[in-house]
Write an enzyme that holds these catalytic residues in place. Structure first.
Site, PDB file in Angstrom:
ATOM      1  N   GLY A 320       7.713   0.845  -4.145  1.00  0.00           N
ATOM      2  CA  GLY A 320       7.053   2.141  -4.120  1.00  0.00           C
ATOM      3  C   GLY A 320       6.296   2.347  -2.821  1.00  0.00           C
ATOM      4  N   SER A 321       5.168   3.061  -2.905  1.00  0.00           N
ATOM      5  CA  SER A 321       4.475   3.512  -1.696  1.00  0.00           C
ATOM      6  C   SER A 321       3.853   2.405  -0.863  1.00  0.00           C
ATOM      7  CB  SER A 321       3.394   4.532  -2.083  1.00  0.00           C
ATOM      8  OG  SER A 321       3.995   5.700  -2.607  1.00  0.00           O
ATOM      9  N   VAL A 322       3.714   1.204  -1.413  1.00  0.00           N
ATOM     10  CA  VAL A 322       3.256   0.081  -0.584  1.00  0.00           C
ATOM     11  C   VAL A 322       4.205  -0.115   0.591  1.00  0.00           C
ATOM     12  CG1 VAL A 322       2.846  -2.407  -0.555  1.00  0.00           C
ATOM     13  CG2 VAL A 322       2.099  -1.057  -2.512  1.00  0.00           C
ATOM     14  N   PHE A 323       5.471   0.264   0.393  1.00  0.00           N
ATOM     15  CA  PHE A 323       6.490   0.084   1.430  1.00  0.00           C
ATOM     16  C   PHE A 323       6.255   0.990   2.636  1.00  0.00           C
ATOM     17  CE2 PHE A 323      10.977  -0.970   2.510  1.00  0.00           C
ATOM     18  CZ  PHE A 323      10.927  -2.314   2.177  1.00  0.00           C
ATOM     19  N   LYS A 324       5.444   2.027   2.465  1.00  0.00           N
ATOM     20  CA  LYS A 324       5.177   2.927   3.590  1.00  0.00           C
ATOM     21  C   LYS A 324       4.465   2.215   4.727  1.00  0.00           C
ATOM     22  CE  LYS A 324       4.964   6.871   0.471  1.00  0.00           C
ATOM     23  NZ  LYS A 324       4.115   7.773  -0.318  1.00  0.00           N
TER      24      LYS A 324
END
Length: 639
Positions: A320-324
């Protein structure tokens, strides 16, 4: 008148003598002479026979004592001595400070001699009752084993006492080594467990089985006429009877607090499972690796098999957004954007590759820093488009995705990072914000560590040293650089952007630790349902990853909660776990605060915001004690 007749014959006179009228003895007859000869022959025969017998005995004595001495010596040893293989006691596993996590202890095992038992049924029934074993199975073992059969191995002290109290015929107790985990469930997935034969079956017990079990040694043991061992004939030095010892990078206290916080969060959110990873970003050392559900390695068979899975390295999930953090970091590293550049986020809806992607809230133009802070999917997708498919995939591989980290535990997965040729335009966009790509919690934590330490991806490792049975250093762990995905300048920019996430207006304010600068990122991802081969409409994975102190990171902490119920957002479910683990760890490690406490909002005002965006509550350890009271250290979890 003379009588007429034959005149008497005169007797000859004895030679050499006068005529005294005595008749001389006659000489030996032929019979007498034969008798004497036979006696003499028998004497000679007996003497010869005795001589031959003596010579035969003498030869036999020479043959036994001299010529065949070695052969008969070996035969005697075979009868009186038995060659035995002595398996060393399994070595100890300890944490980084020497606290024992796994060791071997001597316990009793019960066996019987069936051939010497008159009533098998009675003895089997009595033993089965006190040992809690299956009666039919035990009777079968007694029937198959004429001279020996196990009743139960490695019994408890109470069971051993009950067997002694029974006083049954030909029932014996012998000492065997048993693996024991004094902290029960603590770090169970890391340690794994050993089987009844002393061989490692899961976790580090499996991967380090050879050094832990040591080298088996042969020795001769004296035995009696029944074959029972009496004592060892060979001398074995005590240091050669044990396996090697292992020291881990794991910290028992940090592990305890990680498990405690994780278990409480899973229970509170009614989640299915979860993981917490704590690393030292400077070296890659694993300080804690917690998973839930868990099991007791002293009794592994009691729990379902799936409880024994180390989810931090075996389960892959869409971050999820941790990958940003990584996709935006790759764009910044390539020089394709700056932190203050404005990106059009199209009011929360964007059409890419024939599909529509959305943001949780509609945004217009946002800086790159703001895209990270409010976690805009559209902004991240637009930035990744500048890199292109090959550029993004190559950058993510440098962060360690799509490959194993090489940690010394079984079952580590490499995750899923598709090659650039297999990515469509919409896939490029979704990978940028953590969908369509899968990783293990350990991989994500290691990649965050690369941001924390200035751009260096360190290999996560958990075995600090292995020493052999004599104490010699057999193997020593050390930090290893895997790659350099970003420069220190880019890492510093990402750190500043991640600090904004934890501050007011960001999605991760519940992860803030009073007195410390925290850099982090929330993540909430949909979960793929394998039955419908699509994203589940109601199953989510909530996560939060970050590090502190931001100016000189000592700890990287990643929290993953699988299928929380009710509120499912990472900033609400996972961020508080990060804060709790971080608070306990910085206090335990003695890391001094970097922000004056007077700059922190009053406790009352913060408590009033509970459930709202800020959600920061000053921990009790930092609240001044009431007048007349004294603040003392929190020793919970310590021995």
């Amino acid at each position: 008148m003379a009588r007429l007749g034959r005149a008497p014959t005169p007797r000859p006179a004895l030679r050499g003598g006068g005529g005294n009228g005595v008749r001389p003895c006659a000489g030996p007859s032929a019979f007498d002479r034969r008798a004497v000869k036979w006696i003499r022959l028998r004497v000679r025969l007996m003497a010869g026979l005795l001589t031959l017998m003596f010579l035969a005995i003498l030869w036999r004595a020479i043959d036994l004592q001299l010529l065949q001495n070695e052969r008969f010596h070996q035969m005697a040893e075979q009868q009186a001595l038995r060659e035995m293989v002595l398996t060393p006691r399994r070595g100890r596993i300890a944490d980084r400070h020497g606290e024992t996590l796994a060791l071997s202890v001597d316990v009793d095992s019960v066996f019987v001699e069936p051939s010497r038992i008159s009533d098998h049924a009675r003895v089997a029934t009595e033993l089965a009752r006190v040992l809690d074993v299956d009666l039919e199975s035990f009777l079968g073992r007694m029937e198959r084993g004429r001279h020996f059969a196990w009743a139960k191995r490695r019994v408890t002290p109470l069971e051993a006492a009950q067997v002694r109290k029974l006083g049954l015929e030909s029932v014996h107790l012998t000492r065997e080594s048993r693996r024991f985990y004094p902290h029960r469930e603590l770090a169970a997935h890391v340690l794994g467990f050993a089987g009844i034969d002393g061989r490692g079956l899961e976790g580090l017990e499996l991967t380090l089985d050879a050094p832990l079990i040591g080298t088996a040694r042969s020795a001769r043991a004296l035995r009696d006429a029944r074959g029972n061992r009496l004592l060892l004939a060979d001398v074995i030095e005590p240091e050669h009877l044990g396996g090697g010892n292992v020291t881990l990078t794991l910290d028992r206290t940090i592990q305890y607090h990680a498990e405690k916080a994780l278990f409480a969060a899973i229970e509170k959110s009614n989640a299915k499972a979860g993981s917490v990873v704590v690393l030292d970003p400077r070296t890659g050392e694993v300080l804690a690796l917690a998973s839930k559900p868990t099991f007791n390695p002293n009794e592994p068979g009691v729990s379902p098999r799936e409880y024994r899975r180390n989810r931090a390295i075996t389960d892959i999930y869409e971050p999820g957004s941790v990958f940003k953090v990584f996709s935006i970091g790759a764009v910044l590293e390539a020089g394709l954007a700056s932190v203050d550049e404005l990106i059009d986020c199209q009011d929360g809806r964007a059409r890419i590759g024939g599909r529509t992607i959305r943001d949780a809230n509609p945004y217009g133009e946002l800086t790159v820093t703001e895209i990270m802070k409010v976690s805009s999917n559209i902004g991240s997708a637009h930035l990744a488009a500048r890199l292109g498919k090959e550029g993004l995939v190559d950058a993510l591989r440098l962060f360690g995705f799509g490959q194993r980290m090489g940690v010394e535990m079984p079952g580590e997965q490499r995750g899923i990072l598709r090659p650039a040729r297999d990515l469509s335009d919409i896939c490029l966009a979704t990978v940028a914000f953590g969908q369509g790509v899968s990783a293990t919690p350990l991989q994500v934590a290691a990649a965050l560590g690369a941001v924390a330490n200035g751009g260096r991806l360190m290999r996560p490792w958990i075995v600090r040293e292995v020493r052999d049975e004599a104490g010699g250093l057999e193997r020593e762990g050390s930090p290893a650089l895997l790659s350099t995905p970003i420069s220190k300048g880019t890492a510093d920019h990402l750190t500043a952007m991640m600090e904004e996430v934890v501050q007011a207006g960001g999605t991760g304010t519940r992860a803030a630790v009073p007195g410390y600068r925290v850099a982090g990122k929330t993540g909430t991802s949909q979960k793929v349902d394998p039955l419908i081969r699509a994203y589940s409409p109601d199953k989510r994975i909530a996560s939060f990853g970050g590090f502190l102190p931001a100016e000189d990171p000592r700890l990287v902490i990643l929290v993953v909660i699988d299928e929380p119920q009710g509120v499912v957002y990472g900033g609400v479910v996972a961020a508080p776990v990060f804060r709790q683990v971080a608070e306990e760890a910085v206090r335990y490690l003695g890391i001094p605060p970097s922000i004056p406490l007077e700059e922190t909002e009053p406790v009352a005002s913060l408590s009033e915001k509970t459930g709202r965006e800020a959600g920061i509550v000053l921990p009790a350890s930092l609240v001044p004690p009431p007048e007349g009271k004294t603040l003392v250290p929190d020793l919970s979890g310590l021995d």
